[in-house]
Scaffold this motif. Sequence first.
Motif, PDB file in Angstrom:
ATOM      1  N   MET A 244      30.992  10.062 -17.343  1.00 31.04           N
ATOM      2  CA  MET A 244      30.192   9.398 -18.387  1.00 31.04           C
ATOM      3  C   MET A 244      30.169  10.261 -19.639  1.00 31.04           C
ATOM      4  N   THR A 245      30.240   9.633 -20.805  1.00 27.91           N
ATOM      5  CA  THR A 245      30.118  10.417 -22.047  1.00 27.91           C
ATOM      6  C   THR A 245      28.647  10.744 -22.268  1.00 27.91           C
ATOM      7  N   ILE A 246      28.415  11.903 -22.788  1.00 25.26           N
ATOM      8  CA  ILE A 246      27.034  12.372 -22.911  1.00 25.26           C
ATOM      9  C   ILE A 246      26.569  12.212 -24.346  1.00 25.26           C
ATOM     10  N   ASP A 247      25.689  11.248 -24.582  1.00 26.01           N
ATOM     11  CA  ASP A 247      25.110  11.118 -25.914  1.00 26.01           C
ATOM     12  C   ASP A 247      23.782  11.861 -25.910  1.00 26.01           C
ATOM     13  N   ILE A 248      23.857  13.168 -26.235  1.00 23.60           N
ATOM     14  CA  ILE A 248      22.662  13.992 -26.051  1.00 23.60           C
ATOM     15  C   ILE A 248      21.551  13.653 -27.025  1.00 23.60           C
ATOM     16  N   SER A 249      21.889  12.926 -28.102  1.00 21.21           N
ATOM     17  CA  SER A 249      20.834  12.629 -29.071  1.00 21.21           C
ATOM     18  C   SER A 249      19.736  11.787 -28.426  1.00 21.21           C
ATOM     19  N   GLN A 250      20.092  11.111 -27.328  1.00 24.89           N
ATOM     20  CA  GLN A 250      19.117  10.246 -26.662  1.00 24.89           C
ATOM     21  C   GLN A 250      18.274  10.996 -25.615  1.00 24.89           C
ATOM     22  N   PHE A 251      18.611  12.257 -25.367  1.00 27.69           N
ATOM     23  CA  PHE A 251      18.048  12.911 -24.190  1.00 27.69           C
ATOM     24  C   PHE A 251      16.761  13.675 -24.428  1.00 27.69           C
ATOM     25  N   SER A 252      15.868  13.503 -23.474  1.00 28.81           N
ATOM     26  CA  SER A 252      14.728  14.401 -23.342  1.00 28.81           C
ATOM     27  C   SER A 252      15.006  15.262 -22.108  1.00 28.81           C
ATOM     28  N   ILE A 253      14.169  16.263 -21.877  1.00 35.16           N
ATOM     29  CA  ILE A 253      14.317  17.088 -20.674  1.00 35.16           C
ATOM     30  C   ILE A 253      14.231  16.201 -19.441  1.00 35.16           C
ATOM     31  N   ARG A 254      13.236  15.333 -19.442  1.00 36.36           N
ATOM     32  CA  ARG A 254      13.012  14.458 -18.287  1.00 36.36           C
ATOM     33  C   ARG A 254      14.253  13.621 -17.977  1.00 36.36           C
ATOM     34  N   LYS A 255      14.823  13.005 -19.037  1.00 39.79           N
ATOM     35  CA  LYS A 255      15.991  12.133 -18.842  1.00 39.79           C
ATOM     36  C   LYS A 255      17.207  12.934 -18.398  1.00 39.79           C
ATOM     37  N   ALA A 256      17.438  14.064 -19.042  1.00 38.71           N
ATOM     38  CA  ALA A 256      18.596  14.893 -18.679  1.00 38.71           C
ATOM     39  C   ALA A 256      18.466  15.336 -17.231  1.00 38.71           C
ATOM     40  N   HIS A 257      17.256  15.677 -16.824  1.00 37.63           N
ATOM     41  CA  HIS A 257      17.007  16.092 -15.439  1.00 37.63           C
ATOM     42  C   HIS A 257      17.366  14.966 -14.463  1.00 37.63           C
ATOM     43  N   GLU A 258      16.959  13.743 -14.799  1.00 38.37           N
ATOM     44  CA  GLU A 258      17.277  12.604 -13.924  1.00 38.37           C
ATOM     45  C   GLU A 258      18.790  12.436 -13.771  1.00 38.37           C
ATOM     46  N   HIS A 259      19.512  12.562 -14.898  1.00 39.19           N
ATOM     47  CA  HIS A 259      20.976  12.436 -14.841  1.00 39.19           C
ATOM     48  C   HIS A 259      21.598  13.563 -14.022  1.00 39.19           C
ATOM     49  N   LEU A 260      21.061  14.773 -14.186  1.00 42.74           N
ATOM     50  CA  LEU A 260      21.592  15.902 -13.411  1.00 42.74           C
ATOM     51  C   LEU A 260      21.387  15.660 -11.918  1.00 42.74           C
ATOM     52  N   MET A 261      20.235  15.110 -11.575  1.00 45.26           N
ATOM     53  CA  MET A 261      19.942  14.858 -10.166  1.00 45.26           C
ATOM     54  C   MET A 261      20.848  13.762  -9.588  1.00 45.26           C
ATOM     55  N   LYS A 262      21.155  12.772 -10.435  1.00 44.78           N
ATOM     56  CA  LYS A 262      22.031  11.685  -9.967  1.00 44.78           C
ATOM     57  C   LYS A 262      23.506  12.073 -10.054  1.00 44.78           C
ATOM     58  N   LYS A 263      23.774  13.291 -10.497  1.00 41.35           N
ATOM     59  CA  LYS A 263      25.147  13.809 -10.661  1.00 41.35           C
ATOM     60  C   LYS A 263      25.956  12.964 -11.655  1.00 41.35           C
ATOM     61  N   ASP A 264      25.268  12.375 -12.637  1.00 42.68           N
ATOM     62  CA  ASP A 264      25.989  11.644 -13.688  1.00 42.68           C
ATOM     63  C   ASP A 264      26.827  12.611 -14.523  1.00 42.68           C
TER      64      ASP A 264
END
Lengths: 100, 476
Positions: free
Chosen positions: B1-21
């Motif tokens: 998946m391409t990472i559009d970090i402008s949309q990310f909060s810590i909470r959201k990034a953490h969720e993606h990391l946990m889902k191995k996105d």
Amino acid sequence: MISSEDIEKLAALSRIEVSDEEKGKLGSDIESILGYVSEIQDVVTGGITQAEKSPVHNVMREDESPHESGIYTEILLAEAPAREGNFVRVKKILPSNYDD
Amino acid sequence: MTIDISQFSIRKAHEHLMKKDFSARELAQAHLDVVAEKDADIHAYIEVYDDVLAQADIADKRIASGDVDTLTGIPLAIKDNILISGRKVSAASKILENYHATYDAHVIGLLKKANSVFLGRTNMDEFAMGGSTEHSAYGVTRNPYDLSRVPGGSSGGSAAAVAMGGALAALGSDTGGSVRQPASFCGVVGLKPTYGALSRSGLIAMGSSLDQIGPITKTVSDAEILFKHLRVHDPKDSTSLPAYTQQRSDGKLTIGIPYDFLEKGVDREVRRNFDASVKKLENMGYSCTDIKLPHVKHSLAIYYIIMPAEASTNLARFDGVRYGMRASSDTLLAQYVKTRGAGFGAEVKRRIVLGAYVLSSGYYDAYYNKANSVRNLVAQDFDTVFGANEKRVHAIMTPTAPTPAFPIGERTADPLQMYLADIFTVPANIVGVPALAVPSGVTERGKLPFGVQFMAPHMREDTLFRIGKDFLGEQQ
């Protein structure tokens, strides 16, 4: 009024070398800041001091359980500008006419 | 998946990391890419570390093991006055140009435990003295919203790093507004916790009775995550508070506004935005009421006596003997004087000399003691409005700064003009209460961010998070 001598004296107390140019600017800046902060002198305070009111309290502990001697020596001395063995090296403290 | 970090909060990034996105390595690389693209213009960082991906790899291993913290693998920017063992730290001063930290700050130790990723150290006003990040020995930082303007200060690099997408969140330090004012100028969230909430161990000291480390984040929830992670008692800081738990108050909250404090020196657009922000809260069910803080107008004057007094004492340690820069000379005394003359910038010298003045024997009572007495009166004003009475309020609201971000160079010639940018943020440091700055829109023409600030009683960060989340439309 802050004189140039006042600034020299304060700079000497602060152990800071200042050029003549810096002295002039420091003097006028500090004068204008003091002019501003002096407004507190008109506030009636009824003599309450910080110590009586402060929620911050002193924390004491026993002078015991030191860390193992020498474990931080290298890491700290590595930052010293000049060293000699396990000492920080500095210039002589007394002027040379005190020499034998 | 391409990472559009402008949309990310810590909470959201953490969720993606946990889902191995994506991996922590990819997340770190995405931030490094933004820094590579934008930081030549903005200059948020003094140094980007060369081992960022290696740190991220360690975080990825931890994620694979399943034993994870919310902050694991989260890429953070750290202000250049917070110590990370073995890494350079300079407080943006020449006098510490090649200094390496010899231990970890308490907050850094806590982040290392979570395996957060440190991207680099951010630019700041030298020794955190300033409100624009123009007083750095390593060049100015520019505002991501308008490169001709300052990012605020002193944590301007940290705020700009988060605002440009060059860090998911950052740590700053706040002595008189140095987290909140730059957060406001850069359109992000900034928290100054209760005095004593986060340990000052490993923070290069300026005004020790005022200094607090605080998070700069994209959302209020992120500020809460960092605050809760770092809110740990530390025996190495004698003013560190014991553990405190916060029970959420579920009832309707009342917000007090000291309208007479807002009458002078506030930009017209800022005032209009503030009034609209009050309306917005009222429409959400908050009750907003006029309050009187009779002595709060003296806060800035108190601050410019106590802070330089404490700073002149704290900065006495920089003498070229044990660490940092050393100027060559014949005697030890000359070495002190020359090292400090060459190593400190103009604003630092100004505050040290001012501190020496207000502490000198003839003026001590008139300035330093008097300032401490008036400081108590300001604290009493806050006690009264927060106190247990029928007119009590749960929080106090002001604009974060009296103007939006100002042009680079506009205020450097006149220190007093620069100091006025902190008029609304200084009271929270004087009194020690927590304060949260949140973005509240942008100016019509230049699209520069506005911000409002909420203050709450000591140890009631929970109230700030609740109001801040409501205000920004975040989930509670």
